[in-house]
Scaffold this motif. Sequence first.
Motif, PDB file in Angstrom:
ATOM      1  N   LEU A  74      41.401  39.959  51.280  1.00  0.00           N
ATOM      2  CA  LEU A  74      40.297  38.853  50.074  1.00  0.00           C
ATOM      3  C   LEU A  74      38.721  39.599  50.437  1.00  0.00           C
ATOM      4  O   LEU A  74      38.333  39.429  48.965  1.00  0.00           O
ATOM      5  CB  LEU A  74      40.354  37.574  51.311  1.00  0.00           C
ATOM      6  N   GLU A  75      38.517  40.464  51.213  1.00  0.00           N
ATOM      7  CA  GLU A  75      36.856  41.303  51.741  1.00  0.00           C
ATOM      8  C   GLU A  75      37.430  41.815  49.941  1.00  0.00           C
ATOM      9  O   GLU A  75      36.369  42.547  49.201  1.00  0.00           O
ATOM     10  CB  GLU A  75      37.043  42.056  52.668  1.00  0.00           C
ATOM     11  N   ASN A  76      38.606  42.895  49.608  1.00  0.00           N
ATOM     12  CA  ASN A  76      38.631  44.006  49.144  1.00  0.00           C
ATOM     13  C   ASN A  76      38.253  43.520  47.012  1.00  0.00           C
ATOM     14  O   ASN A  76      37.792  43.954  46.573  1.00  0.00           O
ATOM     15  CB  ASN A  76      39.968  44.476  48.833  1.00  0.00           C
ATOM     16  N   LEU A  77      38.836  42.272  47.320  1.00  0.00           N
ATOM     17  CA  LEU A  77      39.206  41.042  46.463  1.00  0.00           C
ATOM     18  C   LEU A  77      37.324  40.832  45.877  1.00  0.00           C
ATOM     19  O   LEU A  77      36.499  40.866  44.322  1.00  0.00           O
ATOM     20  CB  LEU A  77      39.813  39.760  46.293  1.00  0.00           C
ATOM     21  N   ASP A  78      36.987  40.861  46.747  1.00  0.00           N
ATOM     22  CA  ASP A  78      35.491  39.549  46.651  1.00  0.00           C
ATOM     23  C   ASP A  78      34.300  40.946  46.385  1.00  0.00           C
ATOM     24  O   ASP A  78      33.584  40.959  44.726  1.00  0.00           O
ATOM     25  CB  ASP A  78      34.621  39.213  47.900  1.00  0.00           C
ATOM     26  N   GLU A  79      34.487  41.719  47.062  1.00  0.00           N
ATOM     27  CA  GLU A  79      33.866  43.408  46.285  1.00  0.00           C
ATOM     28  C   GLU A  79      34.106  43.442  44.574  1.00  0.00           C
ATOM     29  O   GLU A  79      33.015  44.291  44.078  1.00  0.00           O
ATOM     30  CB  GLU A  79      34.276  45.012  47.146  1.00  0.00           C
ATOM     31  N   ALA A  80      35.653  43.877  44.166  1.00  0.00           N
ATOM     32  CA  ALA A  80      36.565  43.809  43.023  1.00  0.00           C
ATOM     33  C   ALA A  80      35.031  43.036  41.859  1.00  0.00           C
ATOM     34  O   ALA A  80      35.401  43.442  40.907  1.00  0.00           O
ATOM     35  CB  ALA A  80      37.612  43.550  43.059  1.00  0.00           C
ATOM     36  N   ILE A  81      35.763  41.700  42.475  1.00  0.00           N
ATOM     37  CA  ILE A  81      35.221  40.938  41.486  1.00  0.00           C
ATOM     38  C   ILE A  81      34.116  40.728  41.556  1.00  0.00           C
ATOM     39  O   ILE A  81      33.117  40.818  39.959  1.00  0.00           O
ATOM     40  CB  ILE A  81      35.124  39.158  42.068  1.00  0.00           C
ATOM     41  N   SER A  82      32.959  41.253  42.305  1.00  0.00           N
ATOM     42  CA  SER A  82      31.198  41.472  41.860  1.00  0.00           C
ATOM     43  C   SER A  82      31.252  42.953  40.902  1.00  0.00           C
ATOM     44  O   SER A  82      30.742  42.697  40.094  1.00  0.00           O
ATOM     45  CB  SER A  82      30.689  41.994  43.116  1.00  0.00           C
ATOM     46  N   LEU A  83      32.254  43.878  41.608  1.00  0.00           N
ATOM     47  CA  LEU A  83      31.966  44.882  39.767  1.00  0.00           C
ATOM     48  C   LEU A  83      32.644  44.479  38.981  1.00  0.00           C
ATOM     49  O   LEU A  83      31.310  45.145  37.606  1.00  0.00           O
ATOM     50  CB  LEU A  83      33.071  46.272  40.945  1.00  0.00           C
TER      51      LEU A  83
END
Length: 96
Positions: A43-52
């Motif tokens: 979930l943390e990685n998904l949050d970062e990926a969406i921001s990118l």
Amino acid sequence: MAVKLRTPTEKAPYLIWKGSEAWVARDVRTGVASQGETRQEALENLDEAISLHEGEDSESIESWGEEREFLKELGIDPEEVKRARKSSRELPELMQ
């Protein structure tokens, strides 16, 4: 075989499931997906990926060379990503 653990809601618009080797999380709105060793990490990685993806943290990646360098910085083997894109139709459209 992946097992879907939850369905998206307005409050949590993502899917998350345990794959054969990692937890996978996919945002329904953008189609962006990420993974992690734990559910929380996915979930943390998904949050970062969406921001990118949405350009919140940096400029967009315009070429394979730029993407390759970015993946290396993240500790991801670019050739593995390239092979996965060619061999799997289960990947989100963004990653194919």
